[in-house]
Design an enzyme around this catalytic site. Structure first.
Site, PDB file in Angstrom:
ATOM      1  N   SER A   1       0.813  -1.218   0.000  1.00 44.27           N
ATOM      2  CA  SER A   1       0.000   0.000   0.000  1.00 44.27           C
ATOM      3  C   SER A   1       0.848   1.271   0.000  1.00 44.27           C
ATOM      4  CB  SER A   1      -0.952   0.015   1.206  1.00 44.27           C
ATOM      5  OG  SER A   1      -0.224  -0.024   2.420  1.00 44.27           O
ATOM      6  N   ARG A   2       2.131   1.141   0.316  1.00 42.87           N
ATOM      7  CA  ARG A   2       3.019   2.310   0.348  1.00 42.87           C
ATOM      8  C   ARG A   2       4.479   1.860   0.249  1.00 42.87           C
ATOM      9  NH1 ARG A   2       1.135   1.695   5.740  1.00 42.87           N
ATOM     10  NH2 ARG A   2      -0.543   3.136   5.278  1.00 42.87           N
TER      11      ARG A   2
ATOM     12  N   ILE B   1       8.264   0.774  -0.390  1.00 44.97           N
ATOM     13  CA  ILE B   1       8.997  -0.109  -1.305  1.00 44.97           C
ATOM     14  C   ILE B   1       8.060  -1.070  -2.020  1.00 44.97           C
ATOM     15  CG2 ILE B   1      10.729  -1.943  -1.421  1.00 44.97           C
ATOM     16  CD1 ILE B   1      12.076  -0.485   1.039  1.00 44.97           C
ATOM     17  N   GLY B   2       7.107  -1.640  -1.286  1.00 44.49           N
ATOM     18  CA  GLY B   2       6.166  -2.577  -1.899  1.00 44.49           C
ATOM     19  C   GLY B   2       5.375  -1.941  -3.026  1.00 44.49           C
TER      20      GLY B   2
ATOM     21  N   LYS C   1      -2.430  -4.196   5.185  1.00 52.87           N
ATOM     22  CA  LYS C   1      -3.405  -3.988   6.260  1.00 52.87           C
ATOM     23  C   LYS C   1      -4.278  -2.758   6.075  1.00 52.87           C
ATOM     24  CE  LYS C   1      -0.742  -3.708   9.781  1.00 52.87           C
ATOM     25  NZ  LYS C   1      -0.367  -3.521  11.206  1.00 52.87           N
TER      26      LYS C   1
ATOM     27  N   TYR D   1      15.253  -7.370  16.354  1.00 49.55           N
ATOM     28  CA  TYR D   1      15.026  -6.970  14.961  1.00 49.55           C
ATOM     29  C   TYR D   1      15.952  -7.736  14.025  1.00 49.55           C
ATOM     30  CZ  TYR D   1      15.080  -4.161  10.693  1.00 49.55           C
ATOM     31  OH  TYR D   1      15.028  -3.760   9.381  1.00 49.55           O
TER      32      TYR D   1
ATOM     33  N   LYS E   1      14.877 -10.204  10.867  1.00 48.47           N
ATOM     34  CA  LYS E   1      15.240  -9.985   9.466  1.00 48.47           C
ATOM     35  C   LYS E   1      16.076 -11.146   8.929  1.00 48.47           C
ATOM     36  CE  LYS E   1      14.219  -7.126   7.174  1.00 48.47           C
ATOM     37  NZ  LYS E   1      12.967  -6.918   6.359  1.00 48.47           N
TER      38      LYS E   1
END
Length: 434
Positions: A19-20, A22-23, A42, A168, A172
């Site tokens: 929705s925003r 990099i994707g 989401k 984190y 990853k």
């Protein structure tokens, strides 16, 4: 910029977190070929601070030439993944490409990371990637040239990438381990690769982490979109690779990387997990407007200076000995304290410095009038920062960016990260006076 070739025309891409950021950039690049994009994210209703929804992204994708299927998907919920995959197959007849882009981040130490944050990162980054891949794989295996692409780093086991944000990093690297395992498991059937940026990328998440002005040190999402396009148009025999965007694009003949920069010519911040690039970028930053600060530091640290008739003298033997670098920095900070800084910051910062002039120092931007100096702060600190005294001086004179210091392990932060970001904003204003 890498030109489109039309190779993704009619292909169906299932992209998480599209929705925003990099994707969405990867989706728009594929849409220019006439691809079908499943926007699995989401955000169905406008977010209070973050731009875009699955529906606004769908409009952009269709305007770019693609077909869009917006699906509300929280990758923590397996049934939502299954429902979206089934809807994608029903709508477009199959799935050719999966991009595992959705990710959660908390750059906090072990004791500062709440259990719910640990669960979020493990659920989204590791479990979400694994389950989405598992759900898509039966359909990917039926495609002529199927790909899975995870937005995850090469697995660098240097402890510096674990010590400041262990949870984190584990999450990853869990995404990267999916690449390692699945590439071998499905070799010959489905290509599975990882893509990671060489430098920081300007997204809404980066704005939240780095604060105002951070974008000048970043590249646009376009560079990852071009690199992803290059990977996804390769044959399925191209598999098991951990790819750095700039390295791949250089191999593909791209020479002008200024087109990807937010501020062409400005030093770029290296991304996490890439050791070799940190010192290079730091050196670049020192070349940009820091030479004068470097000269001043040398004067203050007691290096020989030219005296009368060219004689060499040491500043510590001069009659009017200047303050040490750290003490001078705090003297200047105290001098520029204002009610405005206190009102807009509302935080107490404690610095634990090692090396020369080591010890505890503080900046109080919460108590009326504000104060700064040596010793413990007058009230409990909201943020505790640990670093060497030399790096502290570099940070406060503009030679070392706080975000870069944190990412490279030179700065350790405990406490309120939002306040830490506010301090960086204040540093930008102070640099001209320090």
């Amino acid at each position: 910029m890498l030109p489109n070739t039309g190779k993704l025309a009619g292909c169906t891409l299932f992209i998480t977190g599209a929705s925003r950021g990099i994707g969405k950039a990867i989706a728009l690049k594929a849409a220019k070929d006439g691809a079908n994009i499943v926007i699995a994210a989401k955000t169905a209703e406008p977010h209070r601070t973050l731009p875009g929804t699955i529906y606004s992204a769908a409009k952009e994708i269709e305007a770019a030439g693609g077909k869009a299927l917006p699906c509300v998907v929280n990758v923590r919920e397996e049934q939502q993944i299954i429902n979206a995959v089934e809807k994608a197959v029903e709508t477009f007849g199959g799935i050719d490409i999966l991009v595992n882009n959705a990710s959660a981040i908390s750059l906090t130490g072990t004791l500062e990371t709440e259990t719910k944050k640990v669960n979020l990162m493990m659920d989204v980054n590791v479990r979400g990637t694994y389950l989405t891949s598992k759900t898509c794989l039966p359909y990917l295996r039926k495609s002529r040239n199927p790909h899975i692409l995870n937005l995850s780093p090469p697995m660098n086991l240097n402890p510096m990438w674990f010590k400041n944000h262990c949870a984190y990093t584990i999450s990853k690297y869990g995404m990267s381990m999916c690449v390692l395992g699945m590439a071998e498991e499905f070799r010959g059937e489905v290509a599975v690769n990882a893509l990671w940026p060489k430098t920081a990328i300007h997204t809404a998440a980066m704005d939240m982490l780095g604060g105002a002005g951070i974008e000048k040190q970043c590249r646009k999402t376009d560079i990852l979109a071009d690199a992803a396009y290059c990977i996804l148009t390769k044959p399925k025999t191209f598999t098991g690779n951990f790819i750095i965007d700039e390295v791949l694009l250089r191999e593909e003949g791209v020479k002008d990387f200024d087109v990807y920069a937010i501020a062409p010519g400005h030093p770029l911040m290296p991304d996490f997990f890439l050791d070799a690039e940190i010192d290079t970028t730091a050196m670049k930053q020192e070349r940009y407007g820091a030479s004068q600060a470097s000269k001043e530091e040398k004067k203050l640290s007691g290096s020989p200076q030219e005296g009368a008739a060219g004689a060499k003298v040491h500043t510590e033997s001069a009659p009017a000995k200047p303050l040490s670098p750290v003490a001078e920095t705090f003297r200047v900070i105290q001098g520029v304290m204002s009610e405005e800084y206190v009102r807009t910051t509302q935080g107490i910062f404690q610095f634990e410095l090692s090396g020369d002039e080591g010890g505890t120092w503080y900046i109080d931007l919460k108590t009326k009038g504000g104060s700064a100096g040596f010793g413990k702060p007058p009230a409990t600190a909201d943020v505790v920062m640990s670093m060497s005294s030399a790096d502290f001086v570099k940070m406060f004179t503009g030679k070392l960016k706080p975000t870069l210091a944190f990412m490279s392990g030179k700065l350790r932060i405990k406490g309120n990260m939002t306040l830490a970001i506010k301090l960086e904003k204040m540093l930008t204003q102070l640099n001209s006076k320090l």
